[in-house]
Design a protein around this motif. Structure first.
Motif: not given
Length: 204
Positions: A132-137, A144-157, A189-194
């Motif tokens: 999981l990359g940086d700044h992910c939410v 996340v259900m499999r061995p995968i790579t998720i890029a920086d800043g991903a927002q998973i609803k 994304i970096i400036n977002w407050n989750p």
């Protein structure tokens, strides 16, 4: 190699980011002391200390820390997982992170999140990882259900299940299985407050 110094450095970064997301301009000393015993932050601290103890082969206290995490913070984070500084966990708990996970800095888990390798095809579980990359939410009940790579800043609803790699920075995903909905500017994304659902510095 994790040292005691780097462990406390990461805990300090975790604390500072949690204070920032909750609105540091409103925080006096008493509020900060209360934050220290909130389940989400206690969960982060127990993980950091367990990770240090495992790496230095002083694992006698890990069971106690695991019990605190499980019964008080309501999270299960394997001490062999690698998680960058600035980690924020929701106080509602229900978060499971196994050992074969690498998480970047300033990531946020909003509750009832599961990361698992699952059983897919001919995956070699000795080498498979979730990255999981940086700044992910991860929204509430997202997985996340499999061995995968998720890029920086991903927002998973909320309620989404990610089963395929995410290559583009700033991708918003939703659905089961999760699909790309939009690409956002990484600076935004970096400036977002989750935690508050708005730009940093604003409270809704």
């Amino acid at each position: 190699m994790t040292t005691l110094k780097t462990t406390f450095h990461d805990i300090k970064a975790d604390f500072k980011r949690r204070v920032k997301l909750e609105g540091e301009e409103h925080f006096g000393l008493l509020n900060k002391l209360v934050l220290l015993i909130k389940p989400g932050f206690v969960g982060v601290v127990c993980y950091r200390l367990s990770h240090y103890l495992i790496e230095t082969r002083i694992s006698v206290l890990c069971r106690l820390l695991h019990a605190i995490n499980f019964f008080y913070a309501r999270v299960e984070i394997d001490p062999e997982a690698h998680i960058g500084p600035g980690l924020v966990l929701s106080d509602i708990g229900g978060i499971g992170i196994p050992d074969a996970v690498v998480i970047g800095k300033n990531c946020t888990f909003l509750g009832f999140n599961t990361l698992t390798l699952n059983k897919v095809g001919d995956v070699d579980f000795h080498y498979a990882q979730i990255v999981l990359g940086d700044h992910c939410v991860l929204g509430v009940r997202s997985k996340v259900m499999r061995p995968i790579t998720i890029a920086d800043g991903a927002q998973i609803k909320d309620g989404s299940v990610v089963m395929f790699p995410v290559a583009k920075t700033g991708t918003t995903l939703s659905g089961i299985p999760a699909k790309k909905r939009q690409i956002d500017d990484y600076e935004n994304i970096i400036n977002w407050n989750p935690l508050m659902g708005g730009p940093l510095g604003e409270r809704n």
